[in-house]
Write a protein that holds these residues in place. Structure first.
Motif, PDB file in Angstrom:
ATOM      1  N   ASP A   5      34.246  37.901  48.795  1.00  0.00           N
ATOM      2  CA  ASP A   5      32.763  38.002  48.831  1.00  0.00           C
ATOM      3  C   ASP A   5      32.291  36.819  48.148  1.00  0.00           C
ATOM      4  O   ASP A   5      32.491  36.345  47.163  1.00  0.00           O
ATOM      5  N   PRO A   6      31.293  36.223  48.771  1.00  0.00           N
ATOM      6  CA  PRO A   6      30.571  35.126  48.399  1.00  0.00           C
ATOM      7  C   PRO A   6      29.590  35.236  47.322  1.00  0.00           C
ATOM      8  O   PRO A   6      29.028  34.323  46.860  1.00  0.00           O
ATOM      9  N   VAL A  10      31.357  46.495  48.298  1.00  0.00           N
ATOM     10  CA  VAL A  10      32.231  47.408  48.337  1.00  0.00           C
ATOM     11  C   VAL A  10      32.005  48.067  49.406  1.00  0.00           C
ATOM     12  O   VAL A  10      33.147  48.553  50.098  1.00  0.00           O
ATOM     13  N   ARG A  11      31.079  48.732  49.735  1.00  0.00           N
ATOM     14  CA  ARG A  11      30.949  49.714  50.958  1.00  0.00           C
ATOM     15  C   ARG A  11      31.393  48.838  52.238  1.00  0.00           C
ATOM     16  O   ARG A  11      32.135  49.606  52.829  1.00  0.00           O
ATOM     17  N   ALA A  50      41.890  49.732  41.829  1.00  0.00           N
ATOM     18  CA  ALA A  50      41.878  48.620  41.227  1.00  0.00           C
ATOM     19  C   ALA A  50      40.976  47.343  41.680  1.00  0.00           C
ATOM     20  O   ALA A  50      40.372  46.464  41.118  1.00  0.00           O
ATOM     21  N   ALA A  51      41.112  47.513  43.373  1.00  0.00           N
ATOM     22  CA  ALA A  51      40.419  46.343  44.035  1.00  0.00           C
ATOM     23  C   ALA A  51      39.141  46.382  43.770  1.00  0.00           C
ATOM     24  O   ALA A  51      38.245  45.511  43.627  1.00  0.00           O
ATOM     25  N   ILE A  52      38.536  47.845  43.828  1.00  0.00           N
ATOM     26  CA  ILE A  52      37.116  48.119  43.514  1.00  0.00           C
ATOM     27  C   ILE A  52      36.712  47.736  42.180  1.00  0.00           C
ATOM     28  O   ILE A  52      35.634  46.805  41.948  1.00  0.00           O
ATOM     29  N   ALA A  53      37.441  47.904  41.228  1.00  0.00           N
ATOM     30  CA  ALA A  53      37.171  47.560  39.642  1.00  0.00           C
ATOM     31  C   ALA A  53      37.210  46.112  39.404  1.00  0.00           C
ATOM     32  O   ALA A  53      36.202  45.686  38.985  1.00  0.00           O
ATOM     33  N   GLU A  54      37.908  45.310  40.016  1.00  0.00           N
ATOM     34  CA  GLU A  54      38.175  44.135  39.818  1.00  0.00           C
ATOM     35  C   GLU A  54      36.894  43.196  40.454  1.00  0.00           C
ATOM     36  O   GLU A  54      36.328  42.269  40.042  1.00  0.00           O
ATOM     37  N   HIS A  55      36.386  43.696  41.644  1.00  0.00           N
ATOM     38  CA  HIS A  55      35.301  43.312  42.381  1.00  0.00           C
ATOM     39  C   HIS A  55      34.097  43.365  41.490  1.00  0.00           C
ATOM     40  O   HIS A  55      33.453  42.695  41.186  1.00  0.00           O
ATOM     41  N   VAL A  56      33.853  44.701  41.105  1.00  0.00           N
ATOM     42  CA  VAL A  56      32.693  44.808  40.093  1.00  0.00           C
ATOM     43  C   VAL A  56      32.819  44.109  38.770  1.00  0.00           C
ATOM     44  O   VAL A  56      31.911  43.541  38.530  1.00  0.00           O
TER      45      VAL A  56
END
Length: 222
Positions: free
Chosen positions: A89-90, A99-100, A143-149
């Motif tokens: 994600d840039p 995320v979506r 965790a993939a979502i949490a780490e991105h957030v």
């Protein structure tokens, strides 16, 4: 793989040593999925899978360490792909829009024309013998979502906001997949439905993030 062997055969002389062929690995997976659905995961043995796919037990274990790996290896590849998409994600879109989009894209890339992706999910979601391992795999997905957030909000991925969002998106994703189990021929054509179901949840969380971070996650700030 050239030629097939029974359960008790030894095909070591028919193929040179080295990396197992992708086609044979896929044949074993397809045979295993059929047997898991027909007999139940617990009652479908490695010997049955090897026989149905035309290889020896020795060859089976060259591809998979256990029958559980047939299910979890593909799940983990999907999760790793989701991690990669989110890490790329840039920062030019709202955090939850990313995320979506990535959740839908990762599933699109995992879907196949034979519907094995949904059959695999049906097995892992309904088999008590896989339940002990299931939690750890889904935690990795969330965790993939949490780490991105966390990256987008400059917070610890173990903190309340990233963990809450990761868990909620994972729960929504799981609910949508369960609703597709009864679909006769699940395909990538179902993916717009996943996107539609994620919109209100992601919009809600985007508002939460914007309120906490002065709109920075909407503006693309990392």
């Amino acid at each position: 793989m050239t030629g097939r062997q029974g359960v008790s055969g030894d095909d070591s002389g028919r193929r040179p040593r080295g990396r197992p062929s992708a086609s044979s690995r896929a044949e074993i997976e397809r045979a295993a999925i059929r047997l898991f659905l027909a007999h139940g995961y617990a009652d479908a043995t490695v010997a049955m899978i090897a026989g149905a796919s035309g290889v020896s037990r020795t060859t089976f274990f060259r591809y998979y360490h256990s029958k559980a790996e047939i299910i979890w290896a593909a799940f983990d590849r999907h999760t790793q792909h989701l991690h990669m998409l989110l890490e790329a994600d840039p920062g030019t879109e709202p955090a939850m829009t990313v995320v979506r989009r990535c959740v839908v894209e990762a599933l699109r890339d995992s879907a196949d024309d034979e519907g094995i992706w949904m059959k695999r999910f049906q097995i892992l979601d309904s088999s008590p013998d896989l339940r002990s391992e299931e939690s750890a795999h889904w935690i990795s997905w969330a965790a993939a979502i949490a780490e991105h957030v966390a990256r987008r909000t400059a917070t610890d991925p173990r903190s309340v906001v990233p963990q809450s969002i990761g868990g909620a998106v994972q729960a929504a994703f799981l609910a949508v997949l369960r609703s597709w189990i009864a679909v006769p021929a699940p395909s990538a054509a179902l993916l717009p439905e996943l996107d539609e179901e994620l919109v209100p949840l992601c919009d809600l969380f985007q508002g939460w993030l914007d309120g906490r971070n002065g709109n920075s996650t909407s503006l693309g700030s990392t």
